[in-house]
Scaffold this motif. Structure first.
Motif, PDB file in Angstrom:
ATOM      1  N   LEU A  33    -120.373 -27.406  64.005  1.00  0.00           N
ATOM      2  CA  LEU A  33    -120.301 -26.245  62.698  1.00  0.00           C
ATOM      3  C   LEU A  33    -119.118 -25.882  62.515  1.00  0.00           C
ATOM      4  O   LEU A  33    -118.431 -25.859  61.559  1.00  0.00           O
ATOM      5  CB  LEU A  33    -121.271 -25.237  63.201  1.00  0.00           C
ATOM      6  CG  LEU A  33    -122.951 -25.570  63.198  1.00  0.00           C
ATOM      7  CD1 LEU A  33    -123.706 -24.289  63.885  1.00  0.00           C
ATOM      8  CD2 LEU A  33    -123.351 -25.892  61.951  1.00  0.00           C
ATOM      9  N   VAL A  34    -118.319 -25.654  63.915  1.00  0.00           N
ATOM     10  CA  VAL A  34    -117.008 -25.182  63.613  1.00  0.00           C
ATOM     11  C   VAL A  34    -115.936 -26.308  63.109  1.00  0.00           C
ATOM     12  O   VAL A  34    -114.859 -25.952  62.593  1.00  0.00           O
ATOM     13  CB  VAL A  34    -116.589 -24.682  65.020  1.00  0.00           C
ATOM     14  CG1 VAL A  34    -114.887 -24.383  64.984  1.00  0.00           C
ATOM     15  CG2 VAL A  34    -117.042 -23.309  65.532  1.00  0.00           C
ATOM     16  N   ILE A  40    -123.380 -15.404  64.050  1.00  0.00           N
ATOM     17  CA  ILE A  40    -122.363 -15.646  63.018  1.00  0.00           C
ATOM     18  C   ILE A  40    -121.828 -17.230  62.782  1.00  0.00           C
ATOM     19  O   ILE A  40    -121.905 -17.605  61.607  1.00  0.00           O
ATOM     20  CB  ILE A  40    -120.912 -15.074  63.812  1.00  0.00           C
ATOM     21  CG1 ILE A  40    -121.002 -13.632  63.634  1.00  0.00           C
ATOM     22  CG2 ILE A  40    -119.618 -15.370  62.821  1.00  0.00           C
ATOM     23  CD1 ILE A  40    -119.927 -12.798  64.436  1.00  0.00           C
ATOM     24  N   LEU A  41    -121.805 -18.234  63.620  1.00  0.00           N
ATOM     25  CA  LEU A  41    -121.452 -19.306  63.523  1.00  0.00           C
ATOM     26  C   LEU A  41    -122.578 -20.285  62.875  1.00  0.00           C
ATOM     27  O   LEU A  41    -122.257 -21.037  62.026  1.00  0.00           O
ATOM     28  CB  LEU A  41    -121.260 -19.964  64.837  1.00  0.00           C
ATOM     29  CG  LEU A  41    -119.694 -19.613  65.582  1.00  0.00           C
ATOM     30  CD1 LEU A  41    -119.591 -20.497  66.955  1.00  0.00           C
ATOM     31  CD2 LEU A  41    -118.570 -19.586  64.462  1.00  0.00           C
ATOM     32  N   CYS A  42    -123.738 -19.883  63.103  1.00  0.00           N
ATOM     33  CA  CYS A  42    -124.909 -20.569  62.392  1.00  0.00           C
ATOM     34  C   CYS A  42    -125.448 -20.039  60.841  1.00  0.00           C
ATOM     35  O   CYS A  42    -126.245 -20.338  60.288  1.00  0.00           O
ATOM     36  CB  CYS A  42    -126.161 -20.493  63.249  1.00  0.00           C
ATOM     37  SG  CYS A  42    -126.187 -21.342  64.829  1.00  0.00           S
ATOM     38  N   SER A  43    -124.841 -18.959  60.587  1.00  0.00           N
ATOM     39  CA  SER A  43    -125.150 -18.104  59.270  1.00  0.00           C
ATOM     40  C   SER A  43    -124.176 -18.254  58.266  1.00  0.00           C
ATOM     41  O   SER A  43    -124.345 -18.122  57.255  1.00  0.00           O
ATOM     42  CB  SER A  43    -125.498 -16.825  59.438  1.00  0.00           C
ATOM     43  OG  SER A  43    -124.390 -16.106  59.717  1.00  0.00           O
ATOM     44  N   SER A  85    -121.125 -19.924  55.683  1.00  0.00           N
ATOM     45  CA  SER A  85    -121.257 -21.099  54.692  1.00  0.00           C
ATOM     46  C   SER A  85    -119.623 -21.798  55.254  1.00  0.00           C
ATOM     47  O   SER A  85    -118.986 -21.259  56.186  1.00  0.00           O
ATOM     48  CB  SER A  85    -120.725 -20.671  53.517  1.00  0.00           C
ATOM     49  OG  SER A  85    -119.593 -20.118  53.227  1.00  0.00           O
ATOM     50  N   ASN A  86    -119.645 -23.194  54.919  1.00  0.00           N
ATOM     51  CA  ASN A  86    -118.535 -23.793  55.439  1.00  0.00           C
ATOM     52  C   ASN A  86    -117.313 -23.264  54.896  1.00  0.00           C
ATOM     53  O   ASN A  86    -116.192 -23.273  55.748  1.00  0.00           O
ATOM     54  CB  ASN A  86    -118.578 -25.325  54.490  1.00  0.00           C
ATOM     55  CG  ASN A  86    -118.188 -26.548  55.509  1.00  0.00           C
ATOM     56  OD1 ASN A  86    -118.672 -26.673  56.752  1.00  0.00           O
ATOM     57  ND2 ASN A  86    -117.408 -27.151  55.043  1.00  0.00           N
ATOM     58  N   ASP A  87    -117.164 -22.700  53.736  1.00  0.00           N
ATOM     59  CA  ASP A  87    -115.766 -21.902  53.267  1.00  0.00           C
ATOM     60  C   ASP A  87    -115.401 -20.565  54.176  1.00  0.00           C
ATOM     61  O   ASP A  87    -114.436 -20.505  54.581  1.00  0.00           O
ATOM     62  CB  ASP A  87    -116.045 -21.696  51.809  1.00  0.00           C
ATOM     63  CG  ASP A  87    -116.143 -22.562  50.760  1.00  0.00           C
ATOM     64  OD1 ASP A  87    -115.905 -23.875  51.336  1.00  0.00           O
ATOM     65  OD2 ASP A  87    -116.413 -22.630  49.633  1.00  0.00           O
ATOM     66  N   GLU A  88    -116.618 -19.983  54.352  1.00  0.00           N
ATOM     67  CA  GLU A  88    -116.464 -18.804  55.351  1.00  0.00           C
ATOM     68  C   GLU A  88    -115.682 -19.303  56.878  1.00  0.00           C
ATOM     69  O   GLU A  88    -115.120 -18.743  57.249  1.00  0.00           O
ATOM     70  CB  GLU A  88    -118.078 -18.067  55.428  1.00  0.00           C
ATOM     71  CG  GLU A  88    -118.134 -17.291  54.155  1.00  0.00           C
ATOM     72  CD  GLU A  88    -119.486 -16.964  54.419  1.00  0.00           C
ATOM     73  OE1 GLU A  88    -120.001 -15.824  53.779  1.00  0.00           O
ATOM     74  OE2 GLU A  88    -120.485 -17.339  55.156  1.00  0.00           O
ATOM     75  N   LEU A  89    -116.556 -20.233  57.154  1.00  0.00           N
ATOM     76  CA  LEU A  89    -115.945 -20.903  58.527  1.00  0.00           C
ATOM     77  C   LEU A  89    -114.750 -21.203  58.705  1.00  0.00           C
ATOM     78  O   LEU A  89    -113.862 -21.286  59.598  1.00  0.00           O
ATOM     79  CB  LEU A  89    -116.965 -21.811  59.222  1.00  0.00           C
ATOM     80  CG  LEU A  89    -118.283 -21.516  59.839  1.00  0.00           C
ATOM     81  CD1 LEU A  89    -119.197 -22.777  59.894  1.00  0.00           C
ATOM     82  CD2 LEU A  89    -118.130 -20.783  61.068  1.00  0.00           C
ATOM     83  N   THR A 113    -132.645 -21.341  69.543  1.00  0.00           N
ATOM     84  CA  THR A 113    -132.275 -20.203  68.785  1.00  0.00           C
ATOM     85  C   THR A 113    -131.227 -20.643  67.565  1.00  0.00           C
ATOM     86  O   THR A 113    -131.366 -20.279  66.437  1.00  0.00           O
ATOM     87  CB  THR A 113    -131.570 -19.143  69.535  1.00  0.00           C
ATOM     88  OG1 THR A 113    -132.622 -18.872  70.586  1.00  0.00           O
ATOM     89  CG2 THR A 113    -131.259 -17.835  68.701  1.00  0.00           C
ATOM     90  N   SER A 114    -130.240 -21.506  67.978  1.00  0.00           N
ATOM     91  CA  SER A 114    -129.038 -21.785  66.906  1.00  0.00           C
ATOM     92  C   SER A 114    -129.804 -22.738  65.890  1.00  0.00           C
ATOM     93  O   SER A 114    -129.405 -22.520  64.708  1.00  0.00           O
ATOM     94  CB  SER A 114    -128.215 -22.689  67.730  1.00  0.00           C
ATOM     95  OG  SER A 114    -127.522 -21.979  68.722  1.00  0.00           O
TER      96      SER A 114
END
Length: 330
Positions: free
Chosen positions: A172-173, A129-132, A134-138, A252-253
């Motif tokens: 990322l967060v 979830i966190l690595c896939s 987009s910025n807007d989604e996060l 993996t990330s």
């Protein structure tokens, strides 16, 4: 299980349309929430529960329309529709239906919470979830996470992960990724490509902080060009370099990030195939990807899936362990 496979198959049907989001679930025309609520109420009251009607209604409505149905249901039945569905359904079908009753961001936030709550962490889900996204989604996930759980997402992630893996997820967060620019900055592309090489393959050990800052702060189109340029410095491409330089959850990330920068829908198509082909199909992963992407880019994922694996996602679902139907590989 046959019912669930049909359900997931319906969600992945290519409905068409030119929305740049590429959803498979689009607003139903001539939508009548009261009529739908009445159908759901009858289906729940039917002896043995009419699961097919519940599937037919909810897979062909968007989240916004499902919410209207839920309000209409509450007005009619004087009870909460989600609780009624929870009581009427069980197993995989219940999981999928309740997932669809959340917005995409609510679903993602709930999946993140489930992956870090209790003993042990489900790193695979957290990374996916966190690595896939987009910025807007996060940005939206962070907001919804706080509303739902009264906690900051970054604090929960920090409390459940450690080392460079935690630093990457937290970067990322923080959602500092630049917006795509209409101007291509060739100098910056070269500088970043060189910095990635200098921080990894060129030296003994890895300067992970440099990799994290470049991969969490640059725009996706910029990074795509950086990875191309990187090959003129390094004997290995970016993914090969990641495998050589770092290990475990951090590896993996970074790999998920790079695969998503290069072709996010292909990444999801491969994840779905891997989940369905693995011994003991990874039902949770298939459900999560289909439910979370059906209003975002599932139509494009379906298209990548067919190009890559030679059969439609729907055919594969019907032929996997998600179905009691005989195998239909013809």
């Amino acid at each position: 299980m046959a019912m669930v496979s049909e359900f997931l198959g319906q969600l992945s049907l290519n409905i068409g349309g030119q929305d740049p989001l590429f959803p498979t679930v689009v607003p139903a025309p001539d939508f009548d929430p009261d009529k739908d609520a009445a159908r759901i109420e009858t289906a729940i009251k039917t002896k043995g529960v009419d699961e097919q009607t519940i599937i037919d209604v909810l897979t062909k409505r968007t989240y916004a329309q499902r919410r209207e149905i839920a309000f209409a249901y509450e007005r009619r039945a004087k009870k909460d529709m989600i609780s009624a569905l929870k009581g009427a359904l069980s197993g995989s079908l219940e999981t999928v239906i309740l997932g669809l009753m959340k917005s995409t961001a609510q679903f993602d936030a709930s999946e993140i919470k489930a992956s870090i709550k209790g003993l042990g962490t489900d790193e695979e889900t957290l990374i996916e979830i966190l690595c896939s996204r987009s910025n807007d989604e996060l940005v939206e996930i962070k907001k919804v996470y706080k509303e739902l759980f009264k906690k900051e997402l970054d604090k929960d992630v920090a409390g459940d992960t450690s080392g460079n893996f935690a630093k990457l997820l937290l970067a990322l967060v923080q959602t500092k990724r630049a917006e795509p620019s209409s101007i291509t900055d060739y100098e910056k592309i070269d500088e970043d490509a060189r910095a990635l090489y200098d921080a990894g393959i060129k030296i003994k050990g890895t300067d992970v902080a440099t990799w994290i800052s470049i991969m969490s702060e640059r725009s996706v189109p910029h990074l795509q060009k950086v990875f191309q340029k990187y090959k003129s410095y390094s004997p290995y491409d970016m993914q090969e370099s990641i495998v050589k330089e770092v290990k475990g959850d951090l590896q993996t990330s970074f790999l998920v990030l790079v695969q998503c920068f290069e072709n996010k829908q292909l990444y999801f198509a491969k994840r779905l195939n891997e989940a369905m082909k693995s011994k003991g199909a990874k039902e949770k992963m298939v459900t999560r990807i289909i439910v979370s992407r059906c209003e975002v880019d599932l139509r494009k994922i379906c298209s990548e899936y067919k190009s890559c694996f030679g059969q439609s996602l729907q055919q594969t679902i019907m032929a996997s362990e998600f179905s009691n139907l005989p195998l239909v590989y013809e």
